[in-house]
Write a protein that holds these residues in place. Structure first.
Motif, PDB file in Angstrom:
ATOM      1  N   UNK A  87     -38.011  14.447 -32.913  1.00 31.95           N
ATOM      2  CA  UNK A  87     -38.640  14.795 -32.374  1.00 31.95           C
ATOM      3  C   UNK A  87     -38.492  15.667 -31.190  1.00 31.95           C
ATOM      4  N   UNK A  88     -38.047  15.428 -30.795  1.00 31.14           N
ATOM      5  CA  UNK A  88     -37.362  16.150 -29.256  1.00 31.14           C
ATOM      6  C   UNK A  88     -36.264  17.064 -29.658  1.00 31.14           C
ATOM      7  N   UNK A  89     -36.260  17.731 -31.078  1.00 31.94           N
ATOM      8  CA  UNK A  89     -35.775  18.854 -31.621  1.00 31.94           C
ATOM      9  C   UNK A  89     -36.818  19.993 -31.644  1.00 31.94           C
ATOM     10  N   UNK A  90     -37.837  19.016 -31.347  1.00 27.65           N
ATOM     11  CA  UNK A  90     -39.014  20.266 -31.735  1.00 27.65           C
ATOM     12  C   UNK A  90     -39.182  21.393 -30.411  1.00 27.65           C
ATOM     13  N   UNK A  91     -39.053  22.536 -30.560  1.00 24.10           N
ATOM     14  CA  UNK A  91     -39.337  23.444 -30.095  1.00 24.10           C
ATOM     15  C   UNK A  91     -39.122  25.286 -30.338  1.00 24.10           C
ATOM     16  N   UNK A  92     -39.221  26.166 -29.875  1.00 24.30           N
ATOM     17  CA  UNK A  92     -38.580  27.280 -30.835  1.00 24.30           C
ATOM     18  C   UNK A  92     -37.422  27.693 -31.069  1.00 24.30           C
ATOM     19  N   UNK A  93     -36.781  28.180 -31.846  1.00 22.97           N
ATOM     20  CA  UNK A  93     -35.708  27.746 -31.896  1.00 22.97           C
ATOM     21  C   UNK A  93     -35.045  29.934 -32.156  1.00 22.97           C
ATOM     22  N   UNK A  94     -34.407  30.359 -31.376  1.00 20.12           N
ATOM     23  CA  UNK A  94     -33.931  31.844 -31.321  1.00 20.12           C
ATOM     24  C   UNK A  94     -32.545  32.016 -31.868  1.00 20.12           C
ATOM     25  N   UNK A  95     -32.764  32.842 -32.456  1.00 21.49           N
ATOM     26  CA  UNK A  95     -31.085  34.045 -32.833  1.00 21.49           C
ATOM     27  C   UNK A  95     -30.762  34.699 -31.336  1.00 21.49           C
ATOM     28  N   UNK A  96     -29.751  34.534 -31.422  1.00 19.84           N
ATOM     29  CA  UNK A  96     -29.100  35.598 -30.266  1.00 19.84           C
ATOM     30  C   UNK A  96     -27.785  35.577 -30.855  1.00 19.84           C
ATOM     31  N   UNK A  97     -27.946  37.439 -29.990  1.00 24.13           N
ATOM     32  CA  UNK A  97     -26.996  38.015 -31.059  1.00 24.13           C
ATOM     33  C   UNK A  97     -26.023  38.943 -29.918  1.00 24.13           C
ATOM     34  N   UNK A  98     -24.798  38.808 -29.355  1.00 18.45           N
ATOM     35  CA  UNK A  98     -24.082  40.007 -27.911  1.00 18.45           C
ATOM     36  C   UNK A  98     -23.542  41.140 -29.048  1.00 18.45           C
ATOM     37  N   UNK A  99     -23.762  42.212 -28.430  1.00 24.53           N
ATOM     38  CA  UNK A  99     -22.850  43.287 -28.993  1.00 24.53           C
ATOM     39  C   UNK A  99     -23.019  44.487 -27.967  1.00 24.53           C
ATOM     40  N   UNK A 100     -21.680  45.161 -27.339  1.00 22.01           N
ATOM     41  CA  UNK A 100     -21.136  45.549 -26.594  1.00 22.01           C
ATOM     42  C   UNK A 100     -21.494  45.287 -25.302  1.00 22.01           C
ATOM     43  N   UNK A 101     -21.701  44.022 -24.892  1.00 22.26           N
ATOM     44  CA  UNK A 101     -22.306  43.550 -23.582  1.00 22.26           C
ATOM     45  C   UNK A 101     -23.858  43.512 -23.146  1.00 22.26           C
ATOM     46  N   UNK A 102     -24.153  43.890 -25.031  1.00 26.68           N
ATOM     47  CA  UNK A 102     -25.774  43.689 -25.090  1.00 26.68           C
ATOM     48  C   UNK A 102     -26.166  42.079 -25.769  1.00 26.68           C
ATOM     49  N   UNK A 103     -27.533  41.861 -25.142  1.00 31.35           N
ATOM     50  CA  UNK A 103     -27.391  40.472 -25.569  1.00 31.35           C
ATOM     51  C   UNK A 103     -28.903  40.557 -26.232  1.00 31.35           C
ATOM     52  N   UNK A 104     -29.571  40.710 -28.155  1.00 30.91           N
ATOM     53  CA  UNK A 104     -30.023  40.527 -28.798  1.00 30.91           C
ATOM     54  C   UNK A 104     -30.910  39.486 -29.164  1.00 30.91           C
ATOM     55  N   UNK A 105     -32.521  39.374 -28.860  1.00 29.56           N
ATOM     56  CA  UNK A 105     -33.204  38.036 -29.348  1.00 29.56           C
ATOM     57  C   UNK A 105     -34.189  38.300 -30.549  1.00 29.56           C
ATOM     58  N   UNK A 106     -34.264  36.964 -31.497  1.00 25.79           N
ATOM     59  CA  UNK A 106     -35.188  36.970 -32.513  1.00 25.79           C
ATOM     60  C   UNK A 106     -36.606  37.143 -31.801  1.00 25.79           C
ATOM     61  N   UNK A 107     -37.837  36.933 -32.494  1.00 24.70           N
ATOM     62  CA  UNK A 107     -38.735  36.775 -31.998  1.00 24.70           C
ATOM     63  C   UNK A 107     -38.850  35.293 -32.273  1.00 24.70           C
ATOM     64  N   UNK A 108     -38.028  34.485 -33.179  1.00 26.53           N
ATOM     65  CA  UNK A 108     -37.866  32.830 -32.568  1.00 26.53           C
ATOM     66  C   UNK A 108     -38.985  31.889 -33.776  1.00 26.53           C
ATOM     67  N   UNK A 109     -38.300  30.682 -34.579  1.00 27.06           N
ATOM     68  CA  UNK A 109     -39.302  30.092 -35.357  1.00 27.06           C
ATOM     69  C   UNK A 109     -39.565  29.126 -35.014  1.00 27.06           C
ATOM     70  N   UNK A 110     -40.600  28.245 -35.476  1.00 23.07           N
ATOM     71  CA  UNK A 110     -40.926  26.996 -34.846  1.00 23.07           C
ATOM     72  C   UNK A 110     -40.886  25.748 -36.160  1.00 23.07           C
ATOM     73  N   UNK A 111     -40.124  25.108 -34.632  1.00 28.24           N
ATOM     74  CA  UNK A 111     -39.743  23.417 -36.048  1.00 28.24           C
ATOM     75  C   UNK A 111     -40.228  23.094 -34.832  1.00 28.24           C
ATOM     76  N   UNK A 112     -41.081  22.003 -36.028  1.00 32.11           N
ATOM     77  CA  UNK A 112     -42.031  20.562 -34.927  1.00 32.11           C
ATOM     78  C   UNK A 112     -41.002  19.618 -35.660  1.00 32.11           C
ATOM     79  N   UNK A 113     -41.105  18.506 -35.214  1.00 34.12           N
ATOM     80  CA  UNK A 113     -40.600  17.031 -36.070  1.00 34.12           C
ATOM     81  C   UNK A 113     -41.607  16.001 -35.738  1.00 34.12           C
ATOM     82  N   UNK A 114     -42.617  15.433 -36.428  1.00 33.19           N
ATOM     83  CA  UNK A 114     -42.741  14.547 -36.362  1.00 33.19           C
ATOM     84  C   UNK A 114     -42.144  13.126 -35.939  1.00 33.19           C
ATOM     85  N   UNK A 115     -42.906  12.249 -35.538  1.00 31.24           N
ATOM     86  CA  UNK A 115     -42.561  10.843 -35.231  1.00 31.24           C
ATOM     87  C   UNK A 115     -43.053   9.806 -36.244  1.00 31.24           C
TER      88      UNK A 115
END
Length: 115
Positions: A87-115
């Motif tokens: 359950x503590x893994x529940x969160x929005x998960x984001x992908x990240x990339x660094x290129x030429x000193x700049x950081x890029x992010x995705x919009x995220x995907x929600x993971x919900x873990x039920x107990x």
């Protein structure tokens, strides 16, 4: 313009598994710094797993032995295999990339873990 699109999130029971995917709009063949972050409600964003220089991978202590980051350069995609989810893994998960000193992010995907 670099775009990252995450997929694979959803609702899963405790102990279950999910595989997240992050598709990049550019070739990731020569990109070392890519990874996954997560942000739970009311908490700061934290690094979950990432590639670094020299092919080194690093993981958040809380996910070591349960999560695995991998990549398919031919598909310009990075994955996060998540097993034995809690359950503590529940969160929005984001992908990240660094290129030429700049950081890029995705919009995220929600993971919900039920107990």
């Amino acid at each position: 313009q670099v775009q990252l699109v995450e997929s694979g999130g959803g609702l899963v029971q405790t102990g279950g598994s999910l595989r997240l995917s992050c598709a990049a709009s550019l070739s990731i063949f020569n990109i070392n710094d890519m990874g996954w972050y997560r942000q739970a409600p009311g908490k700061q964003r934290e690094l979950v797993a990432a590639f670094g220089s020299g092919g080194i991978t690093k993981y958040l202590d809380a996910v070591k032995g349960r999560f695995t980051i991998s990549r398919d350069n031919a598909k310009n995609t990075v994955y996060l295999q998540m097993n034995s989810l809690k359950p503590e893994d529940t969160a929005v998960y984001y992908c990240n990339l660094k290129r030429y000193g700049l950081f890029y992010w995705g919009k995220g995907t929600l993971v919900t873990v039920s107990s």
